[in-house]
Write an enzyme that holds these catalytic residues in place. Structure first.
Site, mmCIF file in Angstrom:
data_model
loop_
_atom_site.group_PDB
_atom_site.id
_atom_site.type_symbol
_atom_site.label_atom_id
_atom_site.label_comp_id
_atom_site.label_asym_id
_atom_site.label_seq_id
_atom_site.Cartn_x
_atom_site.Cartn_y
_atom_site.Cartn_z
ATOM 1 N N ALA A 65 4.548 -45.240 72.318
ATOM 2 C CA ALA A 65 3.358 -45.631 73.101
ATOM 3 C C ALA A 65 2.954 -47.083 72.889
ATOM 4 O O ALA A 65 1.815 -47.465 73.171
ATOM 5 C CB ALA A 65 2.190 -44.710 72.770
ATOM 6 N N GLY A 66 3.884 -47.921 72.393
ATOM 7 C CA GLY A 66 3.557 -49.340 72.207
ATOM 8 C C GLY A 66 2.824 -49.591 70.902
ATOM 9 O O GLY A 66 2.780 -48.744 70.007
ATOM 10 N N ASP A 68 0.279 -49.803 68.008
ATOM 11 C CA ASP A 68 -0.806 -48.922 67.571
ATOM 12 C C ASP A 68 -2.121 -49.686 67.755
ATOM 13 O O ASP A 68 -2.442 -50.591 66.978
ATOM 14 C CB ASP A 68 -0.608 -48.533 66.098
ATOM 15 N N LEU A 69 -2.864 -49.313 68.778
ATOM 16 C CA LEU A 69 -4.074 -50.062 69.125
ATOM 17 C C LEU A 69 -5.166 -49.843 68.088
ATOM 18 O O LEU A 69 -6.001 -50.725 67.868
ATOM 19 C CB LEU A 69 -4.540 -49.669 70.529
ATOM 20 N N HIS A 90 9.345 -59.911 68.228
ATOM 21 C CA HIS A 90 10.485 -60.697 68.695
ATOM 22 C C HIS A 90 11.714 -60.571 67.797
ATOM 23 O O HIS A 90 12.842 -60.512 68.314
ATOM 24 C CB HIS A 90 10.061 -62.150 68.927
ATOM 25 N N ASP A 145 4.511 -57.957 77.334
ATOM 26 C CA ASP A 145 5.212 -58.704 76.284
ATOM 27 C C ASP A 145 6.388 -57.917 75.738
ATOM 28 O O ASP A 145 6.844 -56.940 76.336
ATOM 29 C CB ASP A 145 4.232 -59.196 75.191
HETATM 30 O O1 T3D Z 1 0.891 -59.121 69.557
HETATM 31 C C1 T3D Z 1 0.892 -58.342 70.500
HETATM 32 O O2 T3D Z 1 0.891 -58.704 71.706
HETATM 33 C C2 T3D Z 1 0.897 -56.880 70.154
HETATM 34 C C3 T3D Z 1 1.894 -56.175 70.940
HETATM 35 C C4 T3D Z 1 1.470 -55.327 71.843
HETATM 36 C C5 T3D Z 1 2.451 -54.546 72.566
HETATM 37 C C6 T3D Z 1 1.854 -53.340 73.215
HETATM 38 O O3 T3D Z 1 2.500 -52.351 73.235
HETATM 39 S S1 T3D Z 1 0.290 -53.446 73.944
HETATM 40 C C7 T3D Z 1 0.208 -51.892 74.792
HETATM 41 C C8 T3D Z 1 -0.156 -50.776 73.856
HETATM 42 N N1 T3D Z 1 0.011 -49.502 74.448
HETATM 43 C C9 T3D Z 1 -0.779 -49.021 75.414
HETATM 44 O O4 T3D Z 1 -1.651 -49.667 75.925
HETATM 45 C C10 T3D Z 1 -0.577 -47.584 75.794
HETATM 46 C C11 T3D Z 1 -1.853 -46.817 75.570
HETATM 47 N N2 T3D Z 1 -1.645 -45.420 75.795
HETATM 48 C C12 T3D Z 1 -1.556 -44.885 77.024
HETATM 49 O O5 T3D Z 1 -1.562 -45.562 78.038
HETATM 50 C C13 T3D Z 1 -1.448 -43.415 77.088
HETATM 51 O O6 T3D Z 1 -1.977 -42.862 75.899
HETATM 52 C C14 T3D Z 1 0.014 -42.919 77.257
HETATM 53 C C15 T3D Z 1 0.507 -43.314 78.646
HETATM 54 C C16 T3D Z 1 0.943 -43.493 76.192
HETATM 55 C C17 T3D Z 1 0.060 -41.379 77.124
HETATM 56 O O7 T3D Z 1 -0.882 -40.803 77.992
HETATM 57 P P1 T3D Z 1 -1.227 -39.260 77.818
HETATM 58 O O8 T3D Z 1 -2.252 -38.937 78.872
HETATM 59 O O9 T3D Z 1 0.003 -38.473 77.801
HETATM 60 O O10 T3D Z 1 -1.879 -39.124 76.359
HETATM 61 P P2 T3D Z 1 -3.301 -39.648 75.855
HETATM 62 O O11 T3D Z 1 -4.264 -38.514 75.871
HETATM 63 O O12 T3D Z 1 -3.689 -40.883 76.563
HETATM 64 O O13 T3D Z 1 -2.943 -40.070 74.338
HETATM 65 C C18 T3D Z 1 -2.801 -39.083 73.319
HETATM 66 C C19 T3D Z 1 -3.343 -39.655 72.028
HETATM 67 O O14 T3D Z 1 -2.531 -40.766 71.623
HETATM 68 C C20 T3D Z 1 -4.760 -40.204 72.193
HETATM 69 O O15 T3D Z 1 -5.433 -39.999 70.978
HETATM 70 P P3 T3D Z 1 -6.489 -38.785 70.816
HETATM 71 O O16 T3D Z 1 -7.512 -38.950 71.888
HETATM 72 O O17 T3D Z 1 -5.656 -37.523 71.035
HETATM 73 O O18 T3D Z 1 -7.008 -38.935 69.449
HETATM 74 C C21 T3D Z 1 -4.520 -41.690 72.380
HETATM 75 O O19 T3D Z 1 -5.634 -42.485 72.024
HETATM 76 C C22 T3D Z 1 -3.364 -41.911 71.404
HETATM 77 N N3 T3D Z 1 -2.617 -43.119 71.742
HETATM 78 C C23 T3D Z 1 -1.853 -43.297 72.817
HETATM 79 N N4 T3D Z 1 -1.313 -44.511 72.798
HETATM 80 C C24 T3D Z 1 -1.778 -45.114 71.682
HETATM 81 C C25 T3D Z 1 -2.602 -44.217 70.996
HETATM 82 N N5 T3D Z 1 -3.204 -44.547 69.847
HETATM 83 C C26 T3D Z 1 -2.990 -45.794 69.361
HETATM 84 N N6 T3D Z 1 -2.196 -46.697 69.979
HETATM 85 C C27 T3D Z 1 -1.580 -46.406 71.122
HETATM 86 N N7 T3D Z 1 -0.781 -47.306 71.698
#
Ligand code: T3D
Length: 263
Positions: A65-66, A68-69, A90, A145
């Site tokens: 999921a990318g 860890d936010l 990178h 990114d």
């Molecule tokens: O320096 C830099 O630039 C840093 C680098 C950054 C690179 C990146 O990857 S930035 C992008 C980060 N990722 C995201 O933005 C994805 C966020 N997540 C989502 O869009 C959705 O959760 C998913 C599409 C992955 C999955 O959707 P779904 O509906 O199947 O599940 P959900 O209910 O949204 O998520 C389930 C749990 O996982 C939920 O927690 P909870 O409510 O059950 O306690 C959600 O918050 C958690 N979760 C999902 N993705 C992340 C996460 N927790 C932390 N970090 C995450 N990336």
């Protein structure tokens, strides 16, 4: 699968090295420790003589999921992002590109943000019929990114990449296959075995030559024609010196199928 010291598991299945994200409770969201382990795992697999293909996969319902936010917090310093990319993300991309062995992303669940980017940086992609790709960055008002802006337009074209990055929600298996984002879609039941079978096909290729092909494609992507052709000449002489080339030639004249060794 043997548990390592981190949330990245490593397992050898025949000639195939599996590198597996293992934080299923957090959708395999990436931490600093995982990124460091990931780079190390790719570098080590590149060196290991018993590895001829590499699979990148995730445990549980997500591929990855990318970032860890929750580790970043709600208001990180803007400089944190660029610094994190340089220090952790990178180097992983570079390790993947510099690995001469074929890398298969086995996307068994959702691949979001940098999780999608890492799958794009692999040489091949297969996905389960229940998986999806989610670019995600724009929902955080971030630019894509971890190489997404480099890889995605090259794979599916500029217009489609731009649409997915900005307006796209989830890219499912039908669209991913139709647009060339993935090479195969397998049923979720038995997905891991199907991915292993695909990886075994890759491992049976003349893998030393595959490493040269990977370098040649990377060069040809950016170099003027003259330079690309000079590089091609140099690599073709190197490929012709491999044991696998001899095996290919012998099999051709014997009208049999070649067996390659990766040497
Ligand atoms: O320096 C830099 O630039 C840093 C680098 C950054 C690179 C990146 O990857 S930035 C992008 C980060 N990722 C995201 O933005 C994805 C966020 N997540 C989502 O869009 C959705 O959760 C998913 C599409 C992955 C999955 O959707 P779904 O509906 O199947 O599940 P959900 O209910 O949204 O998520 C389930 C749990 O996982 C939920 O927690 P909870 O409510 O059950 O306690 C959600 O918050 C958690 N979760 C999902 N993705 C992340 C996460 N927790 C932390 N970090 C995450 N990336």
């Amino acid at each position: 699968m043997a548990k390592q010291a981190t949330d990245v598991l490593i397992e050898q299945r025949g000639a195939v090295r599996w590198i597996v994200f293992n934080r299923p409770e957090a959708m395999n969201a990436l931490t600093d420790v995982m990124l460091e382990a990931l780079e190390r795992a790719f570098r080590e697999a590149a060196r290991a003589e018993d590895v001829r293909a590499i699979v990148l996969a995730g445990r549980g319902r997500a591929f990855q999921a990318g970032q860890d936010l929750s580790a970043l917090g709600e208001a990180p310093e803007p400089e944190t992002y660029g610094a994190l990319l340089k220090k952790r993300y990178h180097p992983v991309l570079r390790a993947m590109r510099e690995t001469p062995k074929p890398i298969l992303a086995a996307v068994g669940g959702v691949a979001a943000g940098a999780g999608m980017s890492l799958a794009l940086a692999a040489d091949f992609r297969v996905m389960s019929d229940r998986a999806a790709f989610v670019p995600a960055f724009f929902k955080l008002a971030l630019v894509p990114d971890t190489g997404m802006a480099y890889f995605l337009p090259r794979l599916v074209g500029f217009g489609r990449a731009l649409e997915w990055m900005t307006l796209g929600g989830r890219i499912g298996p039908d669209e991913a296959l139709r647009t060339g984002l993935v090479h195969r879609v397998f049923p979720a039941d038995g997905f891991e075995s199907a991915a292993q079978a695909f990886a075994e096909t890759l491992a049976a290729l003349p893998t030393k030559t595959f490493g040269m092909l990977k370098r040649l494609l990377q060069k040809a992507e950016a170099a003027p024609l003259g330079e690309a052709l000079a590089y091609e000449r140099m690599l073709q002489s190197a490929a012709a010196a491999t044991e696998d080339h001899r095996r290919g030639m012998t099999a051709f004249f014997a009208k049999t199928e070649p067996t390659f060794t990766g040497r």
